[in-house]
Scaffold this motif. Structure first.
Motif: not given
Length: 352
Positions: A203-217
């Motif tokens: 399966q393809v997993v996708t991460v948009n910028r908002e999701e990346a920033e949420e994981i970062r924070d």
């Protein structure tokens, strides 16, 4: 007041203990440094007052080189790995020696050379931390034998793409880019997928910028510390796209049957982000001659510090169950009194 979130702990560490800003306070008593341990690599290798920082770091490395070599996978030559460690050690001279040992051993056990391509060892506010890159994840997945290849990419505004999760693989996702375009526009989302050795695509997993920033924070202590201190020098600040790609690669653990080694890498990576211990047990510290010794105070303190932190991280968080009741010795079991049919008949006659 209990500090429940990573942000709360970082803010408390920065604001309540400014004198220790170069070395964050431990999260618990078990992680507290052993008083006898040297504070930095320079102190650990001290002896010559005119010794350079790089020489101090190399002297320190020489004491643990044998254990680092033993931790490497059998297919890896120690030369390139140790050369990469030597190159980065001068930047870690202000770090706690136990953290340098833990970060180096973690890189060695996963067989990821800290050369900046597949992994790095960085100084995060006095802590040496092992950080795998997205290329490191790809290398370890393909090395496992379960995954034939991994694709990690980024879709930009100027690209053509189609994503239809309900369609059969590999028609559910297509991505086309025009090589003639110099400027592909802003990045939209990162993606990752893997091909198994049997020829099936995950399966393809996708991460948009908002999701990346949420994981970062939520997870990156280095980012929060860099924000609070105003330095803004964490990898999330200096190389956001690479961390974005790595976030997508790490999400493959949810959809790909990964090996135990890759799952351990995910856990070590997360532990490093959150400021926790990455490797649970340091080796027995050698003396300068290369053999283990209990008479070296610095080596003993390093091992004690690393093991104390590792034991705390590895300990069960569940309350031990109460012991079950046991039969006391010397007591005889009382047998129920048995009556005959005639006796029961006689009692019935008397009652009537």
């Amino acid at each position: 007041m209990a500090l429940t979130t990573l942000r709360d702990r970082v803010l408390a560490n920065i604001t309540e203990a400014p004198a220790m800003r170069g070395r964050p306070a431990p999260a618990s008593a078990e992680e507290a440094p052993v008083p006898a341990a040297p504070a930095t690599l320079e102190e650990a290798a001290a002896g010559d007052p005119v010794q350079e920082s790089a020489d101090a770091a190399l002297t320190w490395l020489g004491r643990y080189e044998g254990h680092i070599t033993d931790a490497l996978p059998s297919h890896m030559q120690p030369g390139p790995f140790l050369a990469a460690v030597r190159a980065v050690l001068p930047k870690l001279c202000s770090c706690n020696p136990a953290s340098v040992l833990q970060a180096t051993l973690t890189a060695a056990r996963f067989g990821l050379v800290p050369d900046g391509r597949v992994a790095v060892i960085t100084n995060e506010f006095g802590r040496a931390t092992f950080i795998p890159t997205y290329r490191g994840y790809i290398e370890l997945m393909e090395r496992s034998g379960r995954v034939a290849s991994v694709r990690v990419g980024m879709v930009y505004e100027g690209d053509e793409y189609a994503y239809e999760p309900s369609a059969p693989s590999p028609l559910d996702f297509t991505h086309r880019q025009d090589p003639a375009l110099k400027d592909r526009g802003k990045p939209l989302f990162a993606y990752a997928f893997a091909w198994s050795t049997g020829g099936h695509r995950s399966q393809v997993v996708t991460v948009n910028r908002e999701e990346a920033e949420e994981i970062r924070d939520k997870h990156s202590r280095a980012y929060l510390e860099a924000e609070v201190s105003g330095k803004r020098d964490s990898f999330w600040h200096t190389d956001f796209d690479a961390m974005w790609w790595k976030t997508a690669a790490r999400q493959l653990e949810k959809v790909v049957p990964l090996s135990a080694e890759v799952r351990a890498l995910v856990e070590a990576d997360r532990a490093g982000e959150e400021g926790r211990v990455q490797v649970l047990h340091a080796p027995e510290a050698p003396a300068c001659g290369g053999t283990a010794t209990s008479g070296d105070p610095e080596a003993a303190a390093l091992v004690a510090e690393a093991d104390a932190a590792g034991t705390a991280a590895d300990a069960s968080q569940e309350t031990a169950p109460a012991s079950l009741p046991r039969k006391r010795a010397g007591l005889k079991r009382v047998q129920p009194k048995r009556t005959t049919r005639a006796a029961r008949t006689g009692r019935a006659g008397r009652r009537s």
